[in-house]
Design a protein around this motif. Sequence first.
Motif, PDB file in Angstrom:
ATOM      1  N   ILE A 292       0.866  -1.191   0.000  1.00 35.92           N
ATOM      2  CA  ILE A 292       0.000   0.000   0.000  1.00 35.92           C
ATOM      3  C   ILE A 292       0.894   1.229   0.000  1.00 35.92           C
ATOM      4  O   ILE A 292       1.787   1.364   0.841  1.00 35.92           O
ATOM      5  CB  ILE A 292      -0.919   0.020   1.245  1.00 35.92           C
ATOM      6  N   SER A 293       0.661   2.130  -0.939  1.00 33.41           N
ATOM      7  CA  SER A 293       1.466   3.361  -0.984  1.00 33.41           C
ATOM      8  C   SER A 293       0.678   4.443  -1.700  1.00 33.41           C
ATOM      9  O   SER A 293       0.369   4.300  -2.892  1.00 33.41           O
ATOM     10  CB  SER A 293       2.775   3.099  -1.722  1.00 33.41           C
ATOM     11  N   GLN A 294       0.367   5.507  -0.988  1.00 32.28           N
ATOM     12  CA  GLN A 294      -0.345   6.628  -1.599  1.00 32.28           C
ATOM     13  C   GLN A 294       0.420   7.116  -2.820  1.00 32.28           C
ATOM     14  O   GLN A 294      -0.110   7.173  -3.915  1.00 32.28           O
ATOM     15  CB  GLN A 294      -0.508   7.757  -0.566  1.00 32.28           C
ATOM     16  N   SER A 295       1.696   7.459  -2.600  1.00 33.70           N
ATOM     17  CA  SER A 295       2.501   8.051  -3.678  1.00 33.70           C
ATOM     18  C   SER A 295       2.923   7.012  -4.706  1.00 33.70           C
ATOM     19  O   SER A 295       3.139   7.339  -5.870  1.00 33.70           O
ATOM     20  CB  SER A 295       3.761   8.684  -3.092  1.00 33.70           C
ATOM     21  N   GLY A 296       3.087   5.788  -4.248  1.00 27.26           N
ATOM     22  CA  GLY A 296       3.617   4.751  -5.138  1.00 27.26           C
ATOM     23  C   GLY A 296       5.106   4.914  -5.382  1.00 27.26           C
ATOM     24  O   GLY A 296       5.679   4.264  -6.261  1.00 27.26           O
ATOM     25  N   GLU A 297       5.752   5.787  -4.613  1.00 26.24           N
ATOM     26  CA  GLU A 297       7.167   6.060  -4.851  1.00 26.24           C
ATOM     27  C   GLU A 297       8.018   5.819  -3.622  1.00 26.24           C
ATOM     28  O   GLU A 297       9.200   6.165  -3.616  1.00 26.24           O
ATOM     29  CB  GLU A 297       7.362   7.530  -5.310  1.00 26.24           C
ATOM     30  N   THR A 298       7.457   5.277  -2.562  1.00 26.39           N
ATOM     31  CA  THR A 298       8.206   5.109  -1.314  1.00 26.39           C
ATOM     32  C   THR A 298       9.311   4.065  -1.508  1.00 26.39           C
ATOM     33  O   THR A 298       9.032   2.901  -1.845  1.00 26.39           O
ATOM     34  CB  THR A 298       7.233   4.701  -0.190  1.00 26.39           C
ATOM     35  N   ALA A 299      10.553   4.494  -1.285  1.00 26.45           N
ATOM     36  CA  ALA A 299      11.713   3.659  -1.630  1.00 26.45           C
ATOM     37  C   ALA A 299      11.669   2.295  -0.922  1.00 26.45           C
ATOM     38  O   ALA A 299      11.897   1.263  -1.554  1.00 26.45           O
ATOM     39  CB  ALA A 299      12.998   4.399  -1.274  1.00 26.45           C
TER      40      ALA A 299
ATOM     41  N   ALA B  54       0.606  15.281   5.850  1.00 23.87           N
ATOM     42  CA  ALA B  54      -0.088  14.302   6.687  1.00 23.87           C
ATOM     43  C   ALA B  54      -1.229  13.676   5.889  1.00 23.87           C
ATOM     44  O   ALA B  54      -2.130  14.359   5.415  1.00 23.87           O
ATOM     45  CB  ALA B  54      -0.622  14.964   7.944  1.00 23.87           C
ATOM     46  N   SER B  55      -1.176  12.378   5.780  1.00 24.73           N
ATOM     47  CA  SER B  55      -2.150  11.670   4.956  1.00 24.73           C
ATOM     48  C   SER B  55      -3.502  11.553   5.671  1.00 24.73           C
ATOM     49  O   SER B  55      -3.559  11.190   6.843  1.00 24.73           O
ATOM     50  CB  SER B  55      -1.590  10.273   4.685  1.00 24.73           C
ATOM     51  N   THR B  56      -4.569  11.859   4.969  1.00 19.87           N
ATOM     52  CA  THR B  56      -5.913  11.731   5.557  1.00 19.87           C
ATOM     53  C   THR B  56      -6.826  10.956   4.607  1.00 19.87           C
ATOM     54  O   THR B  56      -7.147   9.797   4.851  1.00 19.87           O
ATOM     55  CB  THR B  56      -6.514  13.130   5.849  1.00 19.87           C
TER      56      THR B  56
ATOM     57  N   LYS C 169       1.572  13.505  16.269  1.00 14.54           N
ATOM     58  CA  LYS C 169       3.028  13.758  16.290  1.00 14.54           C
ATOM     59  C   LYS C 169       3.442  14.594  15.086  1.00 14.54           C
ATOM     60  O   LYS C 169       4.173  15.565  15.216  1.00 14.54           O
ATOM     61  CB  LYS C 169       3.806  12.441  16.187  1.00 14.54           C
ATOM     62  N   GLU C 170       2.969  14.160  13.912  1.00 11.37           N
ATOM     63  CA  GLU C 170       3.429  14.781  12.677  1.00 11.37           C
ATOM     64  C   GLU C 170       3.173  16.270  12.614  1.00 11.37           C
ATOM     65  O   GLU C 170       4.041  17.027  12.228  1.00 11.37           O
ATOM     66  CB  GLU C 170       2.651  14.179  11.494  1.00 11.37           C
ATOM     67  N   ILE C 171       1.959  16.673  12.945  1.00  9.98           N
ATOM     68  CA  ILE C 171       1.628  18.072  12.642  1.00  9.98           C
ATOM     69  C   ILE C 171       1.530  18.958  13.871  1.00  9.98           C
ATOM     70  O   ILE C 171       1.460  20.176  13.741  1.00  9.98           O
ATOM     71  CB  ILE C 171       0.344  18.191  11.791  1.00  9.98           C
TER      72      ILE C 171
HETATM   73  C1  F6R Z   1       1.689  10.121   7.477  1.00  4.86           C
HETATM   74  C2  F6R Z   1       2.172   9.820   6.150  1.00  4.86           C
HETATM   75  C3  F6R Z   1       3.279   8.844   6.004  1.00  4.86           C
HETATM   76  C4  F6R Z   1       3.051   7.990   4.750  1.00  4.86           C
HETATM   77  C5  F6R Z   1       4.275   7.103   4.493  1.00  4.86           C
HETATM   78  C6  F6R Z   1       4.062   6.216   3.297  1.00  4.86           C
HETATM   79  O1  F6R Z   1       0.669  11.048   7.455  1.00  4.86           O
HETATM   80  O2  F6R Z   1       1.713  10.363   5.188  1.00  4.86           O
HETATM   81  O3  F6R Z   1       3.424   8.047   7.133  1.00  4.86           O
HETATM   82  O4  F6R Z   1       1.904   7.226   4.923  1.00  4.86           O
HETATM   83  O5  F6R Z   1       5.388   7.912   4.279  1.00  4.86           O
HETATM   84  O6  F6R Z   1       3.836   6.958   2.150  1.00  4.86           O
HETATM   85  P1  F6R Z   1       3.197   6.319   0.863  1.00  4.86           P
HETATM   86  O7  F6R Z   1       1.797   5.956   1.203  1.00  4.86           O
HETATM   87  O8  F6R Z   1       3.276   7.379  -0.186  1.00  4.86           O
HETATM   88  O9  F6R Z   1       4.010   5.107   0.546  1.00  4.86           O
END
Ligand code: F6R
Length: 617
Positions: A357-364, A410-412, A498-500
């Motif tokens: 699972i990755s919002q950005s699809g780019e997380t290393a 911050a992801s919502t 914590k994040e924000i």
């Molecule tokens: C928290 C947040 C991060 C991402 C994490 C993974 O609000 O945004 O913890 O969830 O860096 O990012 P993605 O989903 O892009 O792989």
Amino acid sequence: MCGIVGYIGSKKATPILIDGLMSLEYRGYDSAGIATIEKDAIKVMKDKGRVKNLYNLDGIDKLSGTVGIAHTRWATHGKPSKENAHPHMDNSGKFVVVHNGIIENYADLRDFLISKGYTFLSETDTEVIPNLIHYYYTNGPVSVLKDESEKFLGAVKSAVYDLKGSYAIEAISTICPDEVIVVRKDSPLVIGKADGENYIASDIPAILKYTKEFYLLDDNEFAIIKSNNIRFFDNSLVEHNKAVKNIEWDANAAGKDGYEDYMLKEIFEQPTSIRETIGSRFRLGEKCSFDDIEISKEYLENVNRIFFVACGTAMHAGLVGKNLMEKLCHIPTEVDIASEFRYRNPIIDEHTLCIYISQSGETADTIAALKLAKSKGAKTLAISNVIGSSITREADYSIYTHAGPEIAVASTKAYTSQVVLVAILAMHFAEILGSSDKLEIESLKKDIIDLPSKIEQILDNTEPIKDFAKKIYTEKDMFFLGRGTDYSVALEGSLKLKEISYIHSEAYAAGELKHGPIALIENGVTVIGIVTDKNLVEKSISNIQEVITRGAKTLVITNQILPNNNFDYVINIPETNPLISPILSVVPMQLLSYYISKFKGLDVDKPRNLAKSVTVE
Ligand code: F6R
């Protein structure tokens, strides 16, 4: 992490570059800079701090070049400073680059270049790149290359060949003033095609208002970009054609739409984003279907273990997914942090299904964890919000959350859409396997369909949450407690805080408190309890009573009628199936963190030290 923009056409490049950087600032914001090709030289302007500082630089308004590159930085090597800001120029002043990613062997390359007489002005890993390009340009195999443009490309290729690590690079040169060369490996880069001009960016939204036609650069692929043509080359510099992709995102969706911050806008977008995630994937009385994947009963019957692998908030969505997969499909499911998974030699084989699972699809780390599972013979499925992102190109199957661009760090809305999509996937698998009662699935479908209107109810009544935030925003520590799925969402609530808000917080499984952490509870400490599963109400409440007895101030988020009411605050939320209750209970916690951050006067969208897309290890 860092953000890249580029332009080549007939317009003045500077305003386009700065505008693009502004929309990418969520990626990194400790320094920024641009370089444009002016009449006879490359002008570099950069500074520490936010992108808007660029407007104050002496002479920036005089730049008239129509070719330029730009960068907003999230420091890895070297502190945030003007010297370390990109773009970086070689010693001769002929080559200038911006770079996202990390060059792991930069120290060796730097020593090599110093031995050849090069000097360095910054502490960055990036500065080796323009100097290597210069080195290979002056020492390269000139005879086999046809013209200056190909010679420039040849030098970039040789330089890149020496790099270990990840990179998305834009390079310009006085030698070929009418072109930009780009290349990427494990760091995103897209080219936006328009009429007589072309745009470059690390993220689609930065240039979405100029075009909907994009080339998504592949790993180890090069492009020479001119104003009216783009040529693509593979690793060996063999030219090839590339298909353009139409991106249907709405450019306005990437704006703030009248909200004070992106985060608030994205919290309020959740009813819409969830409707988009559901899309046409199911209707009441019909089986779930995915256009994008075809998974057979025979394959699923042979899956003996599922892994959810992700980072941060996306990993928290995986925790909810574990429950769903185990309850509906009866397949043992584990959840792993990608950065741990990739180095712990997990037991995986062809009977394992790994879901990333990755919002950005780019997380290393997530990409590396995916490659690892593939190499061990497992099938991989990516869940992402970004079409064509690296992770979706690596995975065997990809499905999209369709939550629209998420800009706030911050992801919502990405989280709630990820949980919805995982729930639909689990129902789909259960329907294929016949592993769950049809009526039970039908009732879950109804609950999922009702989620948007239930979130609207929560969003219609934000005052009590704001009120509580006002009372506690000066505190230093907080605790989040929950059992079962409520624990997984407690982790998410605590991360958001914590994040924000920069308030230290911990999330605990409520029953675990007395095994140690309860020692931290003293008079006035804030404890937030989440109580949404009717089977666990009594257990959770007695744990909350234990902290009240020790002087804690409590906020309880619940969809139940609670047996006692000695809590300081109660936020009531609508009831739903416990399997998906985090989608509702997370909303008050997102708002709480948001208001606390606002009361503290912090930058909600761009919290310190964080970046939206973590493309380095
Ligand atoms: C928290 C947040 C991060 C991402 C994490 C993974 O609000 O945004 O913890 O969830 O860096 O990012 P993605 O989903 O892009 O792989």
